[in-house]
Design a protein around this motif. Sequence first.
Motif: not given
Length: 429
Positions: A341, A353, A355, A368, A370, A376, A380, A382, A388, A394, A400
């Motif tokens: 990410s 969160t 990923t 990912t 961001i 987030t 959540s 991703l 994002l 989010v 997502a």
Amino acid sequence: MGIKSIVLAAGKGTRMKSEKSKVLHEIFDKTLLGYVLDTINKTEMIDETYVVVGHCAEQVTDFIKTNYNDNIKTVIQSPQLGTGHAVSMVCDELDDFNDNVLILCGDTPLITEKTIKEFITSHKDNKADITVMSAILDNPKNYGRIIRNVDKTLNKIVEEKDANSEEKQIQEVNAGIYCLNWQKIKKSFSELKSNNAQGEYYLTDIISWSVKRGLSVQAYTLENSDEMLGINSKMQLAEAAKILNQRNLKKFMEQGVTIVDPATTWISEDTIIGNDTIIYPSVYISGKNIIGSNCKIGPMAHIRGEVETGDYVRIGNFVEIKKSKIKSHTNVSHLSYIGDSELGEHVNIGAGTITANYNPITKEKTQTKIGDYANTGSNSVLVAPVELEEGAFVAAGSVATKKVSAWSLMINRAPVKMLADWVKSKLNK
Ligand code: UD1
Ligand code: CA
């Protein structure tokens, strides 16, 4: 001509009780052989290295091809008839070579660049034909003993299994690192004998061979005997990891990093950390990473390698991060996984969160991204590849799966249903 080196890595490593080559065992996700080769490269005194491979030759050769340039070559030793026999495998390649050769073992990862440099320099300054590295140990058991004459000059090296009870008392041992004037010593390799307790051609016998021919044989004694620790068992692997880690932590603290509890903190030597960063207890940082200044890491965080952060970044408890870039003032404070990410600055990653970067069917890993000021909510997911944009939000509990545009809220929770007195109706049954 420059110096060349030979690294012995063909042995079976029987005492490891492993299917894998001994030199491919790891500390902080880096192989024992990798430590030795990196140290050789860092000295910038060696032009070319031959690694003698034999047991699991294919694995070891693959490792070298994938990770090093072609100034590191491999030579096969099969069967493996001892350390002296291993060096003789390189004799053809080096027939005309007219400078010094450094010999090391692939199972001594703690040897430092500074020591290797001093060792070679002492060999050259003394105009020695052979210099052997030695160390004084409280418990010399299992190492080859350095036998000196009454005038303290070197006489020979005797292996533990060949030593008599008097020789076993000697605390000066062979560290297994040598520097040779190649043209003067190369002939010894064809004259080694295997009439010893192990029936092997011992590299250590080149010392008495040279003494008998009146050559200049010197010993360089290690100041810190930890550096010569040879890994022959899983116990010694753990011992070496601990020593290496404490060495790393000391360096970080000297550079201004606060380490709250050195006893439970593990940080690899290939990590760089800015000053005034605080590392809380039970943090494990492996591989190559760059962590900024004034960051807070942990307690109980796991950074797995190829992680880069800016300054004032917070990586909190039960957070795992790998292969990711995180810009300054971003927080990943609790219970999250961030992999493959890129996070901008002033991002806030809510608790839990994830990923989702890995597809176990295709084995693909995806990215990912961001943007700055994105948020987030808790729990959540991703699902990568996904982005994002700047300031995107989010909502908690959302998944997502496509790009969230700048400053928008993405929410995909199921609508709330409220069944009045449902619990009571069950209890009354
Ligand atoms: C060796 C030394 C000993 C020294 C110790 C230091 C000899 C005979 N003994 O003992 O004096 O105190 O190292 O750690 O040299 N290898 C090969 N091919 C072979 C045999 C071994 O490449 O046929 C490699 C191994 O992979 C290993 C290294 O040589 O990397 C040393 O071999 P090992 O069996 O560990 O020797 P030690 O018994 O530790
Ligand atoms: Ca050994």
